[in-house]
Design a protein around this motif. Structure first.
Motif, PDB file in Angstrom:
ATOM      1  N   PRO A   1       0.806  -1.237   0.000  1.00 43.59           N
ATOM      2  CA  PRO A   1       0.000   0.000   0.000  1.00 43.59           C
ATOM      3  C   PRO A   1       0.828   1.270   0.000  1.00 43.59           C
ATOM      4  O   PRO A   1       0.307   2.330  -0.338  1.00 43.59           O
ATOM      5  CB  PRO A   1      -0.831  -0.121   1.288  1.00 43.59           C
TER       6      PRO A   1
ATOM      7  N   SER B   1      -0.005   1.245  -5.890  1.00 41.98           N
ATOM      8  CA  SER B   1      -1.046   1.597  -4.927  1.00 41.98           C
ATOM      9  C   SER B   1      -1.557   3.005  -5.200  1.00 41.98           C
ATOM     10  O   SER B   1      -0.766   3.922  -5.467  1.00 41.98           O
ATOM     11  CB  SER B   1      -0.488   1.528  -3.501  1.00 41.98           C
TER      12      SER B   1
ATOM     13  N   LEU C   1      -5.233  -2.656  -1.296  1.00 38.97           N
ATOM     14  CA  LEU C   1      -5.429  -1.354  -0.666  1.00 38.97           C
ATOM     15  C   LEU C   1      -6.858  -1.194  -0.168  1.00 38.97           C
ATOM     16  O   LEU C   1      -7.089  -0.758   0.973  1.00 38.97           O
ATOM     17  CB  LEU C   1      -5.095  -0.238  -1.652  1.00 38.97           C
TER      18      LEU C   1
END
Length: 431
Positions: free
Chosen positions: A106, A111, A259
């Motif tokens: 993330p 991301s 995410l």
């Protein structure tokens, strides 16, 4: 070896440097090294704010000023700060790029947290339809249903851990349904997200980093298998749509799924836990909410402002600019202390007070702002209002049964454990 080198660059060396500066009383380093033991980072934000609206440190610019934070978050001349955008010597940056673990992390591209337009715009458009207020509104009945199921399970128990037995279970159930994850896999997803959360901090130990990376690998393997199943047998969920559309590569799909899963429950767990403790410490505010339950949505905003589930973020200037009278060179980064900005007295009167009637509480920056404003904000708000109102309605005698324990993280601020005596349950809800 790649993992160790990457840890040494991103965490090992910074930990030593920041630790030395923290011992000298430098407030940003004290925050980043968690030398406040997870209790009160806001005192350090106050000290930074007292030094100026935008303060230069040897490592980065930093601000706890609300208007400066909001301006930078909305300024197109500032972008995200992925690892390879750090202001490091070129040989170190080359080594960092050479040790890319190619995981759905993330805090690394692709991301959405770590890419800028136009890539960010493309990703966000594909996912945003699932998190519009109208789409989230359709989830209301399901959130109430899951909440009631969890509270019914608690009613048979004299004591419970409000984090493990309630706060963690509601958001993971909802986000897994959004992603089409089977119910039997929800606990596994929760464990993986919990293990990967420390990656949002700076200066974590090698052991913590290694555990988090192992969780990312396991998560990526699970998500890849889940996507393959959805392609073969699509369901009525956003990940099925993305998987069969062909609009994203497999690395992009895995990054978005990871995410959405992590952000979808980690921050909401913190919102719920922080809210429980704020209400425990301010029983007059809980009494007001019990007398006037229509105030719960506003109370969620005050909880978010008072003790933000996400404490900080960073932005990097894409070219030379000026903010708050300070020249910032292209490539220089700014640490934005969102939690402390939410306590800026220039914006929030008596900011250290917890007041569910505060008229401008919704102006907080806990969901960020600008192009990277949290997609799941409406969902988190709804889950918070439904869950907390139901908890205190069902268990009017609820009280702590010991000491609540913080998670010990810097950025994702929340509780690991809140032991409670539930007391006799009230009549079952019919809402």
């Amino acid at each position: 070896m790649k993992s160790w080198i990457r840890w040494a660059i991103l965490h090992g060396v910074p930990s030593i440097y920041l630790g030395r500066r923290a011992r000298r009383g430098e407030p940003l380093s004290e925050i980043l090294t968690n030398s406040h033991a997870g209790q009160n980072p806001y005192q350090f934000g106050d000290r930074i704010r007292a030094q100026g609206r935008l303060v230069r440190t040897p490592v980065t610019w930093v601000t706890a000023d609300y208007e400066v934070c909001r301006t930078i978050l909305r300024d197109k001349n500032f972008g995200t700060t992925p690892p390879d955008a750090l202001n490091l010597p070129r040989p170190i940056l080359r080594l960092l790029r050479a040790t890319d673990l190619k995981l759905a992390n993330p805090v690394e591209p692709p991301s959405m947290l770590m890419v800028d337009p136009p890539e960010h715009t493309r990703y966000r458009k594909l996912v945003a339809q699932e998190f519009t207020p109208r789409a989230v509104g359709r989830l209301h009945d399901r959130i109430v249903e899951v909440t009631d199921e969890l509270l019914a399970g608690l009613a048979a128990r004299p004591q419970a851990d409000l984090i493990t037995d309630f706060a963690r279970l509601l958001p993971v159930a909802i986000i897994c349904e959004i992603l089409g994850v089977p119910r039997q896999d929800q606990d596994y997803m929760l464990e993986l997200g919990h293990a990967g959360a420390p990656l949002l901090d700076v200066g974590i130990s090698w052991r913590t980093f290694r555990t988090a990376i192992a969780a990312l690998r396991a998560s990526e393997e699970f998500v890849a298998g889940h996507i393959a199943r959805l392609r073969a047998d699509p369901g009525d969920n956003i990940l099925s749509e993305l998987a069969v559309s062909g609009s994203l590569t497999m690395p992009e799909l895995k990054a978005i799924a990871t995410l959405v899963a992590g952000a979808g429950f980690e921050t909401t767990v913190n919102l719920l836990g922080n809210g429980m403790m704020a209400l425990h410490d301010h029983p007059d505010q809980l009494d007001l909410l019990r007398a006037e339950p229509d105030r719960w949505p506003a109370a969620i905003e005050e909880i978010l402002r008072f003790d933000s589930p996400v404490q900080l973020t960073s932005r990097t200037a894409l070219s030379d600019t000026e903010i708050a009278g300070q020249p910032i060179g292209g490539g220089e980064s700014v640490a934005l202390l969102l939690g402390s900005a939410n306590r800026d007295p220039a914006v929030f009167a008596d900011p250290g007070a917890f007041d569910v009637t505060r008229v401008n509480a919704r102006e907080h920056l806990s969901f960020s702002s600008g192009v990277h404003a949290c997609l799941g904000a409406s969902l988190a708000r709804m889950e918070g209002a439904v869950a907390l109102s139901a908890l205190y309605e069902r268990f009017p005698e609820l009280r702590l049964a010991g000491t609540a324990e913080r998670r010990g993280l810097v950025n994702l601020r929340g509780y690991q454990r809140i032991p409670a005596v539930l007391g006799l349950p009230a009549a079952s809800r019919t809402a």
